[in-house]
Design a protein around this motif. Structure first.
Motif, short mmCIF file in Angstrom:
data_model
loop_
_atom_site.label_atom_id
_atom_site.label_comp_id
_atom_site.label_asym_id
_atom_site.label_seq_id
_atom_site.Cartn_x
_atom_site.Cartn_y
_atom_site.Cartn_z
N PRO A 155 -3.45 30.92 29.02
CA PRO A 155 -4.46 31.67 28.25
C PRO A 155 -4.54 33.14 28.65
CG PRO A 155 -5.51 30.29 29.90
CD PRO A 155 -4.07 29.92 29.90
N ALA A 176 -1.65 26.50 19.96
CA ALA A 176 -2.77 25.93 20.71
C ALA A 176 -2.31 25.49 22.10
CB ALA A 176 -3.36 24.74 19.95
N ILE A 177 -1.15 24.85 22.17
CA ILE A 177 -0.59 24.42 23.46
C ILE A 177 -0.28 25.63 24.33
CG2 ILE A 177 1.39 23.33 24.57
CD1 ILE A 177 1.49 21.36 22.23
N THR A 178 0.30 26.66 23.72
CA THR A 178 0.66 27.88 24.46
C THR A 178 -0.57 28.50 25.10
OG1 THR A 178 2.49 28.32 22.95
CG2 THR A 178 1.69 30.16 24.28
N TRP A 179 -1.66 28.59 24.36
CA TRP A 179 -2.88 29.21 24.89
C TRP A 179 -3.54 28.32 25.95
CZ3 TRP A 179 -3.53 34.14 23.78
CH2 TRP A 179 -4.71 34.78 24.21
N THR A 180 -3.31 27.02 25.83
CA THR A 180 -3.84 26.10 26.85
C THR A 180 -3.10 26.29 28.17
OG1 THR A 180 -4.39 24.47 25.13
CG2 THR A 180 -4.28 23.68 27.40
N LYS A 196 -6.71 27.83 20.88
CA LYS A 196 -6.84 26.38 21.04
C LYS A 196 -7.54 25.74 19.83
CE LYS A 196 -8.65 26.77 25.22
NZ LYS A 196 -9.24 26.39 26.53
N TYR A 197 -8.11 26.57 18.99
CA TYR A 197 -8.71 26.09 17.74
C TYR A 197 -7.67 25.38 16.88
CZ TYR A 197 -11.85 26.49 13.65
OH TYR A 197 -12.68 26.24 12.58
N TRP A 211 -12.67 29.48 22.33
CA TRP A 211 -11.45 28.66 22.34
C TRP A 211 -10.20 29.48 22.08
CZ3 TRP A 211 -11.87 23.26 19.62
CH2 TRP A 211 -12.82 22.48 20.30
N ASN A 212 -10.36 30.52 21.28
CA ASN A 212 -9.22 31.34 20.88
C ASN A 212 -8.18 30.48 20.17
OD1 ASN A 212 -7.06 33.44 21.00
ND2 ASN A 212 -8.58 34.47 22.27
N TYR A 255 -5.71 22.99 17.59
CA TYR A 255 -5.64 21.54 17.77
C TYR A 255 -6.32 20.80 16.62
CZ TYR A 255 -4.04 21.95 22.64
OH TYR A 255 -3.32 22.20 23.78
#
Length: 545
Positions: free
Chosen positions: A371, A364-368, A447-448, A444-445, A450
């Motif tokens: 992205p 989730a952090i990586t995609w934030t 980030k879901y 969200w991809n 979290y």
């Protein structure tokens, strides 16, 4: 009932593997049920990314110039099966109370055959939805009846291994589904999805035939008052050369404890109320809670949407990566075989949920941060693989604990209710996931993750404070500890004096009978020595000159 310092089990059986290979073989065939569950998760997730399937049940996106599927259709195809498992699992208790565990597995096979035939033959969405619902009932019965059965027939010290086999069957089913999908996904016609669906016929056919040669659960037979049949069933589950005192000790423990458990039970209609009375309330809540760990850690959306998720994340060759992720699950459960007999179950679950939460937080952090980038996509693949490894490594022992906590006569009702609520949670996860990950919705991809990190941390705290340790304990010992209201943190060191006395009562009786027989033989020998040869069994003994 007294507590003690050492964790000495009352299990009267030889605590090895070799003496129980016959029972392990029976359990291995019964766990084929979980193959169906893994197969469905992998197959259906892949179908929704196949052009051959989308041409029949999807639409052509003029803007993207490719075949697509409506989010609502996607949700219903995935979630109706889960709703079916919810309904089916609620029916497990009443059906099992009257007909037993084996009959439930046979009915599950019949429902599987019907639903698969409908899916293969229809091009109508309504019929497909109905078939998915019926298949869900079948899968729910497969899972629940199989787990109740193997909980009740396997030796206490090997239940962990049996459930690891159960989970490995699920992983093998997922690998098979992903591999078949990968082999057919480029086919342009209906055979792209019909060939994978046909695989649903294989496992139930094998199991249905083998069940004719397997005994019913001795503990279920005992709850029905069929003592002689229960004894014959237990003998068929144990090796034929088992020591008689050892066998009688196990059987006596089951017989006495089950009689105590059903002493206040009058009829099947009261069982749903008994779940919430006295010490059963704690057992019911704990069983439901640990079973629902499977839906609460975020596994449902990752399992069923891996291929779709990787596709929209821009990962090339998503089908191949999906198969790789599934293989990581198999590696995880096979790894657990090496430590399950030596490590506490609470510790396995705690490490598992903590690792699952950290994996979801990481991608989730990586995609934030980045992205849609290639680096982020690779990171997503890595952490989904690690998540799958840790989830599948601990998942079978959550199922195992959920089946160990209830009474013998309440096990099917409690386990069925817990499984139903777990699948309700799975349905909620599967149904809502497209709103979060589909670009047409929130988008969200990754980030879901979290949301599911927080959920896993709650599971970690709950396990530490409330989940009792039951490693190597017989079901009868576990019953004694709950009846004694032992705190969760003291289960490990508790000595079950009453259960041990039950087990050894039969052994002492056996020794007493053998001692009398030996004394009688010695008396005959002395008389024979004093008076000369005597007749044995009515036959004259020839005298030597």
């Amino acid at each position: 009932m007294a507590g003690g310092a050492s964790n000495v089990s009352a299990n009267p059986l030889k605590l090895d593997v070799r003496s129980h290979l016959k029972c392990l073989g029976i359990c291995m065939i019964v766990t084929v049920s979980s193959f169906q569950y893994g197969l469905d998760y992998a197959l259906v997730g892949g179908l929704m990314a196949m052009p051959g399937f989308l041409k029949v049940f999807g639409y052509y996106d003029e803007k993207m110039h490719k075949w697509a599927i409506d989010p609502t259709v996607q949700q219903l195809i995935s979630s109706l099966m889960t709703i079916g498992t919810f309904v089916g699992s609620l029916l497990v208790g009443p059906f099992s109370q009257r007909f037993g565990r084996r009959q439930g597995l046979w009915v599950a096979s019949l429902l599987n055959f019907i639903s698969t035939a409908i899916m293969l033959g229809t091009t109508n969405l309504g019929a497909l939805y109905f078939a998915r619902f019926v298949l869900g009932i079948s899968v729910g019965w497969f899972l629940t009846f199989a787990q109740v059965y193997i909980n009740e027939v396997s030796p206490a010290h090997l239940r962990g291994i049996v459930f690891a086999i159960y989970q490995s069957q699920l992983s093998i089913g997922s690998i098979t589904g992903a591999a078949v999908d990968y082999g057919t996904h480029l086919m342009p016609g209906k055979e792209a999805y019909r060939i994978p669906l046909a695989v649903f016929f294989v496992a139930p056919t094998i199991q249905s035939i083998c069940l004719f040669f397997f005994p019913e659960s001795p503990r279920w037979l005992m709850t029905q008052g069929k003592t002689d049949e229960a004894e014959r069933s237990l003998r068929r589950l144990r090796n034929k050369d088992i020591d008689e005192a050892e066998f009688q000790a196990e059987f006596n423990e089951i017989r006495v404890s089950t009689a105590e458990q059903i002493e206040n039970h009058q009829n099947g209609k009261q069982l749903w109320f008994e779940l919430w009375k006295g010490t059963n309330l704690r057992r019911t809540l704990l069983s439901i809670a640990i079973i629902c760990f499977h839906c609460a850690n975020g596994s449902s959306w990752i399992n069923i949407y891996t291929t779709y998720f990787l596709t929209i994340a821009g990962v090339d060759n998503a089908f191949a990566y999906s198969a790789m992720v599934t293989c990581m699950g198999l590696i995880g459960v096979l790894s657990s075989l090496f430590f399950v007999r030596h490590v506490q179950r609470r510790l396995i679950v705690m490490v598992g949920v903590a690792a699952c939460g950290l994996c979801q937080l990481a991608f989730a952090i990586t995609w934030t941060v980045a992205p849609g980038s290639v680096a982020a996509a690779k990171c997503v693949i890595a952490f989904i693989s690690l998540f799958t490894f840790f989830y599948v490594a601990y998942a079978p022992y959550a199922w195992l604990l959920g089946g160990e906590y209830p009474n013998n006569h309440l096990r099917a009702h409690t386990y069925g209710l817990g499984t139903a609520l777990n699948f309700l949670g799975n349905w909620l996860g599967v149904f809502t996931a497209p709103y979060f990950i589909n670009p047409a919705s929130l988008g969200w991809n990754a980030k879901y993750g979290y949301i599911w990190f927080g959920s896993n941390m709650i599971l970690l705290v709950f396990t530490f404070f409330f989940i009792p340790e039951t490693k190597d304990r017989t079901l009868e010992e576990i019953h004694e500890m709950f009846e004694a209201r032992v705190p969760a943190r003291k289960f490990k060191g508790y000595v079950c004096e009453s259960t041990r006395a039950m087990a050894h009562a039969a052994a002492k009786s056996q020794d007493f009978e053998l001692s009398h027989a030996e004394q009688g033989a010695a008396a005959v020998a002395r008389k024979s020595k004093e008076e000369g040869p005597v007749e044995a069994a009515g036959a004259p003994v020839a005298k030597t000159e």
